[in-house]
Design an enzyme around this catalytic site. Structure first.
Site, PDB file in Angstrom:
ATOM      1  N   LYS A   1       0.732  -1.148   0.187  1.00 37.01           N
ATOM      2  CA  LYS A   1      -0.139  -0.072   0.024  1.00 37.01           C
ATOM      3  C   LYS A   1       0.717   1.148  -0.053  1.00 37.01           C
ATOM      4  O   LYS A   1       2.160   1.267   0.091  1.00 37.01           O
ATOM      5  CB  LYS A   1      -1.016   0.081   1.181  1.00 37.01           C
TER       6      LYS A   1
ATOM      7  N   TYR B   1     -12.446  -2.097  -3.892  1.00 33.30           N
ATOM      8  CA  TYR B   1     -13.014  -2.437  -2.596  1.00 33.30           C
ATOM      9  C   TYR B   1     -14.454  -2.159  -2.611  1.00 33.30           C
ATOM     10  O   TYR B   1     -15.318  -1.613  -1.675  1.00 33.30           O
ATOM     11  CB  TYR B   1     -12.464  -0.974  -1.699  1.00 33.30           C
TER      12      TYR B   1
ATOM     13  N   ASN C   1      -2.012   0.310   6.698  1.00 32.34           N
ATOM     14  CA  ASN C   1      -1.590  -0.789   7.020  1.00 32.34           C
ATOM     15  C   ASN C   1      -0.829  -1.629   6.314  1.00 32.34           C
ATOM     16  O   ASN C   1      -0.676  -2.954   6.582  1.00 32.34           O
ATOM     17  CB  ASN C   1      -2.689  -1.674   7.767  1.00 32.34           C
TER      18      ASN C   1
ATOM     19  N   HIS D   1      -2.192  -5.562   1.518  1.00 31.40           N
ATOM     20  CA  HIS D   1      -3.582  -6.089   1.061  1.00 31.40           C
ATOM     21  C   HIS D   1      -3.138  -7.564   0.973  1.00 31.40           C
ATOM     22  O   HIS D   1      -2.192  -7.664   0.123  1.00 31.40           O
ATOM     23  CB  HIS D   1      -4.315  -5.319   0.102  1.00 31.40           C
TER      24      HIS D   1
ATOM     25  N   GLU E   1      -9.721  -9.988  -7.847  1.00 27.35           N
ATOM     26  CA  GLU E   1      -8.769  -9.215  -7.845  1.00 27.35           C
ATOM     27  C   GLU E   1      -7.669  -9.120  -8.499  1.00 27.35           C
ATOM     28  O   GLU E   1      -6.996  -8.423  -9.271  1.00 27.35           O
ATOM     29  CB  GLU E   1      -8.153  -9.140  -6.292  1.00 27.35           C
TER      30      GLU E   1
HETATM   31  N1  UDP Z   1     -10.160  -0.161   7.131  1.00 28.67           N
HETATM   32  C1  UDP Z   1     -10.014   0.927   8.013  1.00 28.67           C
HETATM   33  N2  UDP Z   1     -10.697   0.902   9.009  1.00 28.67           N
HETATM   34  C2  UDP Z   1     -11.659  -0.053   9.520  1.00 28.67           C
HETATM   35  C3  UDP Z   1     -11.395  -1.411   8.716  1.00 28.67           C
HETATM   36  C4  UDP Z   1     -10.615  -1.465   7.283  1.00 28.67           C
HETATM   37  O1  UDP Z   1      -9.409   1.887   7.311  1.00 28.67           O
HETATM   38  O2  UDP Z   1     -12.133  -0.259  10.382  1.00 28.67           O
HETATM   39  C5  UDP Z   1      -9.297  -0.406   5.838  1.00 28.67           C
HETATM   40  C6  UDP Z   1      -7.781  -1.064   6.095  1.00 28.67           C
HETATM   41  O3  UDP Z   1      -6.989  -0.408   5.544  1.00 28.67           O
HETATM   42  C7  UDP Z   1      -8.076  -2.614   5.547  1.00 28.67           C
HETATM   43  C8  UDP Z   1      -9.060  -2.280   4.551  1.00 28.67           C
HETATM   44  O4  UDP Z   1      -9.857  -1.171   4.871  1.00 28.67           O
HETATM   45  O5  UDP Z   1      -7.093  -3.069   5.389  1.00 28.67           O
HETATM   46  C9  UDP Z   1      -9.727  -3.389   4.218  1.00 28.67           C
HETATM   47  O6  UDP Z   1     -10.525  -3.831   5.300  1.00 28.67           O
HETATM   48  P1  UDP Z   1     -10.364  -5.384   5.782  1.00 28.67           P
HETATM   49  O7  UDP Z   1     -11.488  -5.572   6.693  1.00 28.67           O
HETATM   50  O8  UDP Z   1     -11.019  -6.038   4.197  1.00 28.67           O
HETATM   51  O9  UDP Z   1      -8.999  -5.681   6.144  1.00 28.67           O
HETATM   52  P2  UDP Z   1      -7.982  -6.399   5.584  1.00 28.67           P
HETATM   53  O10 UDP Z   1      -8.517  -7.643   4.940  1.00 28.67           O
HETATM   54  O11 UDP Z   1      -7.136  -5.444   4.753  1.00 28.67           O
HETATM   55  O12 UDP Z   1      -7.244  -7.136   6.959  1.00 28.67           O
HETATM   56 MG    MG Z   2     -10.125  -7.751   2.981  1.00 31.08          MG
END
Ligand code: UDP
Ligand code: MG
Length: 138
Positions: free
Chosen positions: A10, A50, A113, A116, A127
């Site tokens: 990212k 997304y 974070n 992905h 994806e």
């Molecule tokens: N995210 C965020 N706040 C939240 C949950 C998710 O900013 O409360 C962002 C974070 O960057 C995350 C992405 O949205 O990686 C996608 O969320 P997901 O729940 O799919 O998490 P991941 O699969 O990336 O662990």
């Molecule tokens: Mg996810």
């Protein structure tokens, strides 16, 4: 059996100069890099990617962040790639991520974070196809 997954380094991690270190972790864990490209993406492209999170409170911030600077798109392959990458990434919130995971080492917040990874076979197929043409997968 070898399986493919999709990953993104990212914009926060690219900005910090962590691209190479994260790629090294990925290769050290046994993933083969099938395809890789660094590019910037538009907010619209981030919204399409997304779409499952459309309507959630973090959607706007997430899509703005993902279009805020260059990122690295990856297709990775190994046995059990989807689950193994999720394990290597660590929890979404780096504060909850286990020692040794990429998010523990490189992520600064829940939003920014570092990485992905696809969460299942269907999402991986969507994806990969969203960002890569068949001829790019070698
Ligand atoms: N995210 C965020 N706040 C939240 C949950 C998710 O900013 O409360 C962002 C974070 O960057 C995350 C992405 O949205 O990686 C996608 O969320 P997901 O729940 O799919 O998490 P991941 O699969 O990336 O662990
Ligand atoms: Mg996810």
């Amino acid at each position: 059996m070898a399986q493919r997954t999709f990953s993104i380094i990212k914009p926060d991690a690219v900005r910090k100069g962590s691209t190479g270190a994260i790629l090294a972790e990925i290769e050290k864990a046994g993933f083969k890099i099938v395809a890789i490209k660094k590019q910037s993406i538009s907010k619209q492209q981030a919204e399409g990617f997304y779409h499952v999170h459309l309507g959630k409170p973090f959607f706007k911030g997430l899509t703005e962040f993902m279009s805020s600077g260059p990122l690295v798109l990856l297709v990775l392959e190994k046995d059990n790639a989807i689950a193994d990458l999720r394990k290597l990434m660590g929890a979404t919130n780096p504060a909850d991520a286990e020692e040794g995971t990429i998010r523990k080492k490189f992520a600064s917040s829940m939003g920014e974070n570092a990485i992905h990874g696809s969460d299942g076979e269907e999402t991986a197929a969507f994806e990969i196809g969203y960002w890569f043409a068949g001829y790019e997968l070698i």
